[in-house]
Design an enzyme around this catalytic site. Structure first.
Site, PDB file in Angstrom:
ATOM      1  CG  ASP A 152      -2.093   0.941   1.130  1.00 46.86           C
ATOM      2  OD1 ASP A 152      -3.136   0.604   0.545  1.00 46.86           O
ATOM      3  OD2 ASP A 152      -1.942   2.055   1.663  1.00 46.86           O
ATOM      4  CD1 TRP A 153      -1.415   5.492   1.163  1.00 50.25           C
ATOM      5  CD2 TRP A 153       0.376   6.658   0.506  1.00 50.25           C
ATOM      6  NE1 TRP A 153      -1.864   6.606   0.485  1.00 50.25           N
ATOM      7  CE2 TRP A 153      -0.783   7.323   0.068  1.00 50.25           C
ATOM      8  CE3 TRP A 153       1.628   7.197   0.197  1.00 50.25           C
ATOM      9  CZ2 TRP A 153      -0.732   8.516  -0.655  1.00 50.25           C
ATOM     10  CZ3 TRP A 153       1.683   8.381  -0.530  1.00 50.25           C
ATOM     11  CH2 TRP A 153       0.511   9.033  -0.945  1.00 50.25           C
ATOM     12  CD1 TRP A 189      -8.400   4.767  -0.957  1.00 46.69           C
ATOM     13  CD2 TRP A 189     -10.159   4.412   0.351  1.00 46.69           C
ATOM     14  NE1 TRP A 189      -7.942   4.586   0.336  1.00 46.69           N
ATOM     15  CE2 TRP A 189      -9.005   4.365   1.159  1.00 46.69           C
ATOM     16  CE3 TRP A 189     -11.406   4.222   0.952  1.00 46.69           C
ATOM     17  CZ2 TRP A 189      -9.045   4.144   2.533  1.00 46.69           C
ATOM     18  CZ3 TRP A 189     -11.453   4.002   2.335  1.00 46.69           C
ATOM     19  CH2 TRP A 189     -10.284   3.965   3.098  1.00 46.69           C
ATOM     20  CG  ASP A 231      -5.323  -5.357  -3.741  1.00 44.18           C
ATOM     21  OD1 ASP A 231      -6.412  -4.799  -3.489  1.00 44.18           O
ATOM     22  OD2 ASP A 231      -4.238  -4.757  -3.668  1.00 44.18           O
ATOM     23  CG  HIS A 266      -5.183  -3.661  -0.131  1.00 42.68           C
ATOM     24  ND1 HIS A 266      -4.432  -3.361  -1.243  1.00 42.68           N
ATOM     25  CD2 HIS A 266      -4.901  -2.683   0.776  1.00 42.68           C
ATOM     26  CE1 HIS A 266      -3.736  -2.249  -1.035  1.00 42.68           C
ATOM     27  NE2 HIS A 266      -4.000  -1.822   0.188  1.00 42.68           N
TER      28      HIS A 266
END
Length: 315
Positions: free
Chosen positions: A124-125, A172, A258, A288
């Protein structure tokens, strides 16, 4: 500081599979001067370092299965909580958070711990933040395992994905832009393939006693570069310029379920020299947050990557 909150320690009592004592490092912040960043440091101090970077809206609890597996193999696992998450300090204003700020703060932690020769594991980030640090501090890293992440420079294929940002990202960002609360455990559960137990879901909510603590989580989606002149997009293109020369191992280990990030795996494989001619496993049975659902499988990929590296003395 009244505009910075610190989650009470009792919120982290008796978390499932999470026995480790906290560690803290003060990091710089333009608005507040200094903020306290939490990190785990598990495993032998002379072991190869594995840097585990989380994203939105999780914290280092996400990596607990992997920390158990990797530390038992003699690896040193360092897993920070980004400012605004986990046991780290939480400014209450959304304007206190920035992409560049997160990168600088994690970079300070790496310098304070004198991290060198580390394997970066990012999801993710954790990807944009960790890969930005790789480009700035290449001497601190020796390999990358990228899992369900992205690095948007707002470039068309083959250098990016199309359409960008796409419906999932757009929804999102829109859902969180004006919200005043976020169901953190609900987000985790919604993008998981299997039901998560109540105690695990409670652990993801633990850092956030009430909505005041969630400014960092609420603003993160709006920091995703969705057009070419947005903050972060030029920096990501600079990171891509570095990655296009990166010869060290770069493994993608994305999950099979994902859709938000799946299209980015082939971009990394195509653009990074270190990703060519190596196996890129697909982790089955995970959404995810694959560290939560298939942490041992992802840990096996990391361990295999470490085993392929030349033996060196850390530090």
């Amino acid at each position: 500081m009244t505009d910075v909150l610190r989650t009470p320690d009792h919120r982290f009592d008796h978390l499932p599979g999470f026995p480790w004592a906290p560690n803290y490092q003060m990091v710089s912040d333009q608005r507040h001067g200094q903020l306290r960043m939490h990190y785990l440091d598990v495993g032998p101090r002379d072991g190869r370092i594995v840097l585990l970077l989380h994203g939105e809206p999780s914290w280092c609890f996400l990596y607990r299965h992997m920390i158990h597996a990797l530390s038992s193999r003699g690896l040193r696992c360092i897993a920070p909580d980004l400012i605004g998450f986990g046991r780290s300090d939480k400014p209450t204003a959304r304007s206190a958070y920035s992409y560049a700020g997160h990168v600088a703060q994690v970079g300070e932690l790496l310098c304070a711990l004198d991290v060198t020769g580390a394997v970066l594991v990012c999801q993710d980030w954790g990807g944009p933040i960790g890969l930005s640090l790789l480009a700035r501090m290449p001497e601190r890293f020796c390999a990358v395992v990228a899992a369900n992440t992205l690095l948007p420079g707002c470039e068309p294929p083959p250098n990016g994905v199309a359409p960008w940002p796409g419906e999932i990202v757009e929804q999102w960002v829109a859902a969180t832009r004006d919200a005043d609360d976020l169901d953190v455990s609900g987000v985790i559960a919604a993008v998981s393939c299997t039901p998560l137990s109540p105690d695990v879901l409670a652990a993801y909510d633990a850092p956030f006693p009430d909505p005041r603590y969630k400014a960092g989580a609420l603003v993160f989606p709006s920091l995703i570069p969705t057009h070419a002149d947005m903050a972060g997009a030029p920096e990501n293109r600079q990171t891509w310029a570095f990655l296009s020369q990166w010869q060290q191992p770069f493994i993608t280990a994305f999950s099979d379920s994902d859709p938000a990030t799946a299209a980015w795996a082939p971009v990394f494989q195509r653009r990074v020299p270190g990703a060519r001619g190596v196996e890129h496993p697909v982790i089955a049975g995970a959404g995810h947050f694959l560290q939560e659902e298939q942490g041992e499988a992802l840990a096996a990929v990391v361990a295999q990557t470490v085993d392929s590296l030349p033996s060196v003395q850390p530090g």
